[in-house]
Design a protein around this motif. Structure first.
Motif, mmCIF file in Angstrom:
data_model
loop_
_atom_site.group_PDB
_atom_site.id
_atom_site.type_symbol
_atom_site.label_atom_id
_atom_site.label_comp_id
_atom_site.label_asym_id
_atom_site.label_seq_id
_atom_site.Cartn_x
_atom_site.Cartn_y
_atom_site.Cartn_z
ATOM 1 N N LYS A 198 -4.627 -10.463 -8.837
ATOM 2 C CA LYS A 198 -5.483 -9.408 -9.376
ATOM 3 C C LYS A 198 -5.771 -8.334 -8.332
ATOM 4 O O LYS A 198 -5.733 -7.128 -8.618
ATOM 5 C CB LYS A 198 -6.786 -9.996 -9.906
ATOM 6 N N ASN A 199 -6.041 -8.756 -7.124
ATOM 7 C CA ASN A 199 -6.322 -7.794 -6.059
ATOM 8 C C ASN A 199 -5.088 -6.991 -5.671
ATOM 9 O O ASN A 199 -5.183 -5.784 -5.403
ATOM 10 C CB ASN A 199 -6.887 -8.521 -4.836
ATOM 11 N N GLN A 229 -11.585 -9.993 -1.657
ATOM 12 C CA GLN A 229 -11.740 -8.581 -1.303
ATOM 13 C C GLN A 229 -12.278 -8.497 0.123
ATOM 14 O O GLN A 229 -13.438 -8.204 0.379
ATOM 15 C CB GLN A 229 -12.615 -7.872 -2.329
ATOM 16 N N LYS A 255 -3.644 1.155 -9.058
ATOM 17 C CA LYS A 255 -4.767 2.038 -9.396
ATOM 18 C C LYS A 255 -4.376 3.502 -9.309
ATOM 19 O O LYS A 255 -4.717 4.322 -10.172
ATOM 20 C CB LYS A 255 -5.962 1.761 -8.491
ATOM 21 N N SER A 269 -2.645 -6.227 -7.680
ATOM 22 C CA SER A 269 -2.456 -5.273 -8.768
ATOM 23 C C SER A 269 -3.394 -4.074 -8.628
ATOM 24 O O SER A 269 -2.990 -2.925 -8.820
ATOM 25 C CB SER A 269 -2.675 -5.969 -10.114
ATOM 26 N N GLU A 270 -4.642 -4.342 -8.265
ATOM 27 C CA GLU A 270 -5.593 -3.236 -8.105
ATOM 28 C C GLU A 270 -5.162 -2.286 -6.995
ATOM 29 O O GLU A 270 -5.186 -1.066 -7.144
ATOM 30 C CB GLU A 270 -6.990 -3.773 -7.823
ATOM 31 N N GLN A 322 -6.791 -0.536 -0.162
ATOM 32 C CA GLN A 322 -7.422 0.229 -1.235
ATOM 33 C C GLN A 322 -7.626 1.678 -0.807
ATOM 34 O O GLN A 322 -7.368 2.618 -1.555
ATOM 35 C CB GLN A 322 -8.750 -0.421 -1.608
#
Length: 412
Positions: free
Chosen positions: A263-264, A206, A271, A266-267, A214
């Motif tokens: 995972k990141n 991250q 989201k 996908s987020e 994000q």
């Protein structure tokens, strides 16, 4: 994509309950996929800037509109192009010493539209997005034409304006950079979404890049009240009531659930249900630019990438497109000029044509099961360009030849 554009810049039995859970997850992904602002449409990359040695960099917005209309006129239903990825801007950083801990917000620059600073000959600042929005015929395209600016950036460079230090940006500064970009693009009434081609793509942790994307997702979804941010622009408008969408350009390898990035990714992309990944089925060679793959070896690699993207997207819920080489790339091309041009073992006896690579790519997609995935969002076609020059090597063809266009019109 912009890598082709030289820049100064988990045995046993499964119980009934587990099966029901799995079905529920898949169903929820399908529903989310259907309600997403991310379009389901085939796309084309168009680069209106000349990129040929010895010629001044010239910018003519809408240069390929007539050619795309001609393609759509002849393409069969279901194989038309109505999503236009047009090179239209860049992200640049001018931090003292190119060090992230020295960056201020004013050092982080979003150049959009592309020619706003008059550095290119030709269009006097006219936005290429506006040109394609006006010139591509929706009746021929089979629906609403969506124009998406490609905004690029180079993290690995160490030149003035490179994005070196981007990954190290503090969270709040990375988010503020995203706010700056959002204000610019969301104030353009022709922008349906943005394709970010910031290379190398890396959200294995991250980092600053993760926080940037994000915030882009958050802004484009229109979830942050404009009143809370000075100068903010609401990305929801009458023309785009669900907000805007965005994509990142990255290898399917990054979606491996066992890897650090999946995972990141996908987020970032799921989201707010407004992002997707474009996985290229080209530039799959491991050699230097100009080292051409044989069509057979290329197809083997393309099949692997298409299959793993279809498989891993089902686990993550990430929506995706697959890119195909209808014109020259640095490893899949009909012609190469320059001292570094060579053929991989097995390719020396071939005289490959561009449509042979394209046919192999489409075969790979068809056999992968990707088209049956609820997360599949179409094929992206590379590309309509005005020169493919990398490291002094020139590649042909610059645009899809007639036999590639004919193939696309039946199988895209």
């Amino acid at each position: 994509m912009s890598c082709l554009q030289e820049r100064s810049r988990r045995s046993g039995k499964v119980g009934r309950y587990a099966c029901l859970c799995l079905l529920a997850v898949l169903a929820s992904h399908a529903v989310a996929s259907e309600s997403s602002v991310v379009p389901n449409a085939h796309a084309a990359w168009v680069y209106d800037v000349t990129n040929r040695p010895g010629e001044p960099r010239r910018y003519d917005p809408g240069y390929f509109a007539t050619g795309l209309n001609s393609y759509n006129r002849g393409a069969e239903k279901g194989h038309k192009i109505r999503l236009i990825y047009t090179y239209a801007g860049s992200l640049e950083m001018y931090c003292p010493g190119r060090k992230a801990d020295q960056c201020r917000l004013e050092d982080l620059v979003a150049v959009y539209p592309l020619n706003a600073d008059k550095r290119l000959h030709g269009a006097d600042g006219e936005a290429t997005v506006r040109a394609y929005a006006a010139k591509i015929d929706g009746a021929l395209a089979g629906g609403r034409v969506l124009v998406v600016p490609v905004i690029d950036g180079a993290i690995s460079g160490d030149y003035e304006g490179s994005m070196k230090g981007f990954n190290e940006l503090p969270r709040e500064l990375a988010r503020a950079f995203a706010d700056k970009v959002s204000r610019k693009v969301c104030s353009d009434p022709n922008v349906a979404g943005v394709q970010f081609d910031i290379e190398p793509f890396n959200v294995s942790e991250q980092n600053g890049q993760f926080h940037f994307y994000q915030r882009i997702a958050e802004n484009f979804a229109g979830t942050v009240p404009a009143a809370l941010r000075e100068g903010a622009v609401n990305c929801k408008t009458d023309d785009f009531p669900q907000g805007r969408f965005f994509s990142v350009f990255a290898s399917s390898n990054q979606m491996n659930p066992a890897g650090p990035a999946a995972k990141n990714i996908s987020e970032i992309l799921t989201k707010f249900n407004n992002g997707y990944l474009i996985a290229p089925l080209y530039d799959l060679g491991s050699g230097p630019p100009g080292h051409a793959l044989s069509v057979t070896e290329y197809q083997n690699r393309a099949e692997r990438h298409a299959k793993q993207m279809a498989k891993w997207s089902a686990q993550s819920g990430v929506k995706f497109q697959l890119g195909v080489p209808a014109s020259a790339t640095v490893h899949e091309h009909a012609y190469c000029r320059g001292g570094g041009c060579s053929r991989a073992p097995g390719a020396a006896a071939e005289v490959p044509t561009q449509d042979a690579y394209l046919r192999a790519a489409l075969d790979a997609i068809d056999s992968s099961g990707a088209r049956r995935s609820p997360h599949f969002r179409g094929v992206s076609v590379w590309g309509w360009t005005r020169g493919v020059t990398v490291h002094g090597l020139q590649f042909e063809p610059q645009v899809p030849p007639w036999n590639a266009l004919s193939l696309l019109g039946k199988r895209l």
